[in-house]
Enzyme design. Sequence first.
Site, PDB file in Angstrom:
ATOM      1  N   GLU A 441       0.839  -1.225   0.000  1.00 22.25           N
ATOM      2  CA  GLU A 441       0.000   0.000   0.000  1.00 22.25           C
ATOM      3  C   GLU A 441       0.859   1.255   0.000  1.00 22.25           C
ATOM      4  O   GLU A 441       0.501   2.268   0.604  1.00 22.25           O
ATOM      5  CB  GLU A 441      -0.942   0.037   1.225  1.00 22.25           C
ATOM      6  CG  GLU A 441      -2.066  -0.950   1.203  1.00 22.25           C
ATOM      7  CD  GLU A 441      -2.852  -0.927  -0.079  1.00 22.25           C
ATOM      8  OE1 GLU A 441      -2.928   0.136  -0.724  1.00 22.25           O
ATOM      9  OE2 GLU A 441      -3.373  -1.978  -0.448  1.00 22.25           O
TER      10      GLU A 441
HETATM   11  C1  LIG Z   1       2.855  -9.607  -0.244  1.00 24.86           C
HETATM   12  C2  LIG Z   1       2.556  -8.441  -1.120  1.00 24.86           C
HETATM   13  C3  LIG Z   1       1.245  -8.114  -1.408  1.00 24.86           C
HETATM   14  C4  LIG Z   1       0.943  -7.049  -2.259  1.00 24.86           C
HETATM   15  N1  LIG Z   1      -0.354  -6.798  -2.618  1.00 24.86           N
HETATM   16  C5  LIG Z   1      -0.605  -5.926  -3.635  1.00 24.86           C
HETATM   17  C6  LIG Z   1      -1.914  -5.810  -4.196  1.00 24.86           C
HETATM   18  O1  LIG Z   1      -2.866  -6.438  -3.738  1.00 24.86           O
HETATM   19  N2  LIG Z   1      -2.082  -4.995  -5.254  1.00 24.86           N
HETATM   20  C7  LIG Z   1      -1.057  -4.273  -5.801  1.00 24.86           C
HETATM   21  O2  LIG Z   1      -1.271  -3.561  -6.774  1.00 24.86           O
HETATM   22  N3  LIG Z   1       0.193  -4.351  -5.282  1.00 24.86           N
HETATM   23  C8  LIG Z   1       0.440  -5.157  -4.223  1.00 24.86           C
HETATM   24  N4  LIG Z   1       1.708  -5.266  -3.706  1.00 24.86           N
HETATM   25  C9  LIG Z   1       2.754  -4.429  -4.240  1.00 24.86           C
HETATM   26  C10 LIG Z   1       3.234  -3.377  -3.268  1.00 24.86           C
HETATM   27  O3  LIG Z   1       2.235  -2.413  -3.047  1.00 24.86           O
HETATM   28  C11 LIG Z   1       4.542  -2.796  -3.830  1.00 24.86           C
HETATM   29  O4  LIG Z   1       5.511  -3.831  -3.737  1.00 24.86           O
HETATM   30  C12 LIG Z   1       4.995  -1.560  -3.094  1.00 24.86           C
HETATM   31  O5  LIG Z   1       4.095  -0.507  -3.297  1.00 24.86           O
HETATM   32  C13 LIG Z   1       6.383  -1.100  -3.542  1.00 24.86           C
HETATM   33  O6  LIG Z   1       6.567  -1.162  -4.930  1.00 24.86           O
HETATM   34  P1  LIG Z   1       7.825  -1.931  -5.515  1.00 24.86           P
HETATM   35  O7  LIG Z   1       7.875  -3.276  -4.884  1.00 24.86           O
HETATM   36  O8  LIG Z   1       7.770  -1.876  -6.988  1.00 24.86           O
HETATM   37  O9  LIG Z   1       9.067  -1.124  -4.998  1.00 24.86           O
HETATM   38  P2  LIG Z   1       9.742   0.151  -5.726  1.00 24.86           P
HETATM   39  O10 LIG Z   1       8.706   1.098  -6.159  1.00 24.86           O
HETATM   40  O11 LIG Z   1      10.689  -0.346  -6.745  1.00 24.86           O
HETATM   41  O12 LIG Z   1      10.553   0.794  -4.510  1.00 24.86           O
HETATM   42  C14 LIG Z   1      11.825   0.280  -4.077  1.00 24.86           C
HETATM   43  C15 LIG Z   1      12.359   1.188  -2.960  1.00 24.86           C
HETATM   44  O13 LIG Z   1      12.507   2.525  -3.457  1.00 24.86           O
HETATM   45  C16 LIG Z   1      11.770   3.436  -2.662  1.00 24.86           C
HETATM   46  N5  LIG Z   1      11.181   4.462  -3.521  1.00 24.86           N
HETATM   47  C17 LIG Z   1      10.633   4.302  -4.737  1.00 24.86           C
HETATM   48  N6  LIG Z   1      10.187   5.473  -5.202  1.00 24.86           N
HETATM   49  C18 LIG Z   1      10.430   6.390  -4.260  1.00 24.86           C
HETATM   50  C19 LIG Z   1      10.193   7.788  -4.138  1.00 24.86           C
HETATM   51  N7  LIG Z   1       9.593   8.482  -5.105  1.00 24.86           N
HETATM   52  N8  LIG Z   1      10.581   8.413  -3.002  1.00 24.86           N
HETATM   53  C20 LIG Z   1      11.176   7.734  -2.011  1.00 24.86           C
HETATM   54  N9  LIG Z   1      11.442   6.417  -2.074  1.00 24.86           N
HETATM   55  C21 LIG Z   1      11.060   5.751  -3.179  1.00 24.86           C
HETATM   56  C22 LIG Z   1      10.709   2.599  -1.969  1.00 24.86           C
HETATM   57  O14 LIG Z   1      10.271   3.183  -0.763  1.00 24.86           O
HETATM   58  C23 LIG Z   1      11.427   1.284  -1.752  1.00 24.86           C
HETATM   59  O15 LIG Z   1      12.192   1.353  -0.585  1.00 24.86           O
HETATM   60  C24 LIG Z   1       2.007  -6.289  -2.808  1.00 24.86           C
HETATM   61  C25 LIG Z   1       3.328  -6.599  -2.475  1.00 24.86           C
HETATM   62  C26 LIG Z   1       3.616  -7.664  -1.671  1.00 24.86           C
HETATM   63  C27 LIG Z   1       5.055  -8.006  -1.399  1.00 24.86           C
END
Ligand SMILES: Cc1cc2nc3c(=O)[nH]c(=O)nc-3n(C[C@H](O)[C@H](O)[C@H](O)COP(=O)(O)OP(=O)(O)OC[C@H]3O[C@@H](n4cnc5c(N)ncnc54)[C@H](O)[C@@H]3O)c2cc1C
Length: 601
Positions: A441
């Site tokens: 989220e």
């Molecule tokens: C078990 C699980 C359930 C999930 N359920 C859902 C779901 O139901 N629906 C759905 O759509 N998604 C879901 N997700 C996805 C989840 O919401 C994302 O993994 C999360 O929002 C982070 O995105 P990412 O993994 O691509 O990380 P990235 O966006 O690649 O981020 C990597 C790191 O960079 C940092 N970062 C990135 N951009 C910025 C910025 N602009 N400023 C500061 N820091 C930044 C982040 O904080 C993080 O530390 C789920 C994930 C998991 C693991």
Amino acid sequence: MPIYTAPTRDTRFVVNELLELGSYGNLPGFEMVSEDVTEAVINEGGKFCAEVLAPLNRVGDEHGCVRNEDGSVTTPPGFKEAFDQFREAGWGTIAAPEEFGGQGMPHVLGFVMEEYIASANQAFGMYPGLTNGAISALIAKGSQEQKEKYLPKMISNEWTGTMNLTEPHCGTDLGMIRTKAVPNGDGSYAITGTKIFISAGEHDMADNIIHLVLAKTPGAPDSTKGISLFVVPKFIVNDDGTPGERNGVSCGSIEEKMGIHGNSTCVLNYDGATGWMVGEENKGLAAMFIMMNAARLGVGIQGLSQAEAAYQNAVAYALDRRQGRALSGPAEPEAQADPIFVHPDVRRMLMDAKAFTEGMRALCLWGALLVDLTHKAQTEEEREQADLLIGLMTPVIKGYGTDKGYEVATNMQQVFGGHGYIEEWGMSQFVRDARIAQIYEGTNGVQAMDLCGRKLAQKGGAAVQAFFKVVGEEIAAAKEVEATKDMAEQLEKALGQQQAATMWFMNNAMQNPNHLGAGAHHYMHIMGIVTLGLMWLKMAKIAAAKVDSAGDDKAFYEQKLATARYYMDRYLPDAGALRRKLEAGADSMMALGEEAFQTAA
Ligand SMILES: Cc1cc2nc3c(=O)[nH]c(=O)nc-3n(C[C@H](O)[C@H](O)[C@H](O)COP(=O)(O)OP(=O)(O)OC[C@H]3O[C@@H](n4cnc5c(N)ncnc54)[C@H](O)[C@@H]3O)c2cc1C
């Protein structure tokens, strides 16, 4: 097996004495909430979660979800039957609108239940939890036809819902999504793309799954301005409302993950699946935020829930496990050793947990009341005030609540020593399950930026000023009472740290935005500390007024006062240290280039 008892006494204190839910009887939905109804939700809801859901928590962790060869997904043993019971008892309908079959009760009671569900079994709670997120978006942005078609069955939990944002190459930066939505010419769209990490994406617990999917229409701007939202049912709904033809969406695989094994986290492949636009074209991001704001509060509750469940087990263990002697001399000289409960370091961890869980419960339920008041308060001014405050509070509840919830869960594991690390005791599951709440989220880094980059500046700082006013008034009132005077002064100092940090941002972040990014996490924690301080001061005031005439309840109020004292002594000082970190700015954080981070052989 880990234990769980719904903390009904404390819930009752927050609902009846702190929030005074009964005093809102003039507002729609609140009028039906008699003391009996509140009691029934708290007692029966707590019982259901403790007796039906908690025993399945371990089962879910051990068995996980299984994707079968035909792409169907089997949930852990007992989950389907428990969900049938959940549905039949109507536990998912508490705060949903009556118009679509809900009970229309205040969100406060819905949140009470959400906490109990998530404490008992977080992975299970995500099936109805994600459904609630999808329901919120459909209520806010769906057409009347869409509402009538989907909402009654989703609210009754005959069908569940999902939120499909994330793709392999984009999570935080949703402007990059590639899923396409091509008009079919009949008002529907063909949705094609791959979504990953979709919670409750495929399972065997409901007759249909209603996916809400972000996608781009042909020619839409390749940024967040080009995102639209679509409703894509697993089975296309027939005119008579029954699930019909299978749609072109399938589960490609289930993610292997650290925790919440009982929830099916799916790769969903959309292969020309039929979907219908929800709301306006290219305005999907706004609809998504409605969905996410509801879900973010739910995730904040997960932070509380894992801390609470882990705490209950740690207390039981600390009273039973004997090692060493109390520093002040043997507490039980006849035994070979004292219970580890006597050691101040163990007590530190337990008190930290107690102060957090009780404070956080108050905060989450206050947040729920604000959600209600946003829609239902009598005057426009009150509705606006509630809206400002909950907007500001949402990233704090999600970000601070889950950071601290995870910390508490690991400390409760620590109380078990080596036994906490061994799966047999179940403490590792609380830690593993709590961890995800900091990530999904929107990661907590993103929550901090939402708070500092958007919410602080919104409407010329109106929200944070409203918050300062609420805290300031509470401090002024508590200073008038002898029993809470010094606590109020302690909170005043912490509030001063937050105000100074806010001012520092105002003076420095415009010229160098990295200062904002570098301090946002610290600011979110300062605000979390001050907000829980506000809750504790309010609770201390009530306890001080009641303790002498409380009869059998005297010990309860004495404990509240002692825990409030602990909170003020042990949590509030961190606000000063965090402010100093924040004011160090971004320079030393951003000084080194890429090469300095590469490990030289
Ligand atoms: C078990 C699980 C359930 C999930 N359920 C859902 C779901 O139901 N629906 C759905 O759509 N998604 C879901 N997700 C996805 C989840 O919401 C994302 O993994 C999360 O929002 C982070 O995105 P990412 O993994 O691509 O990380 P990235 O966006 O690649 O981020 C990597 C790191 O960079 C940092 N970062 C990135 N951009 C910025 C910025 N602009 N400023 C500061 N820091 C930044 C982040 O904080 C993080 O530390 C789920 C994930 C998991 C693991």
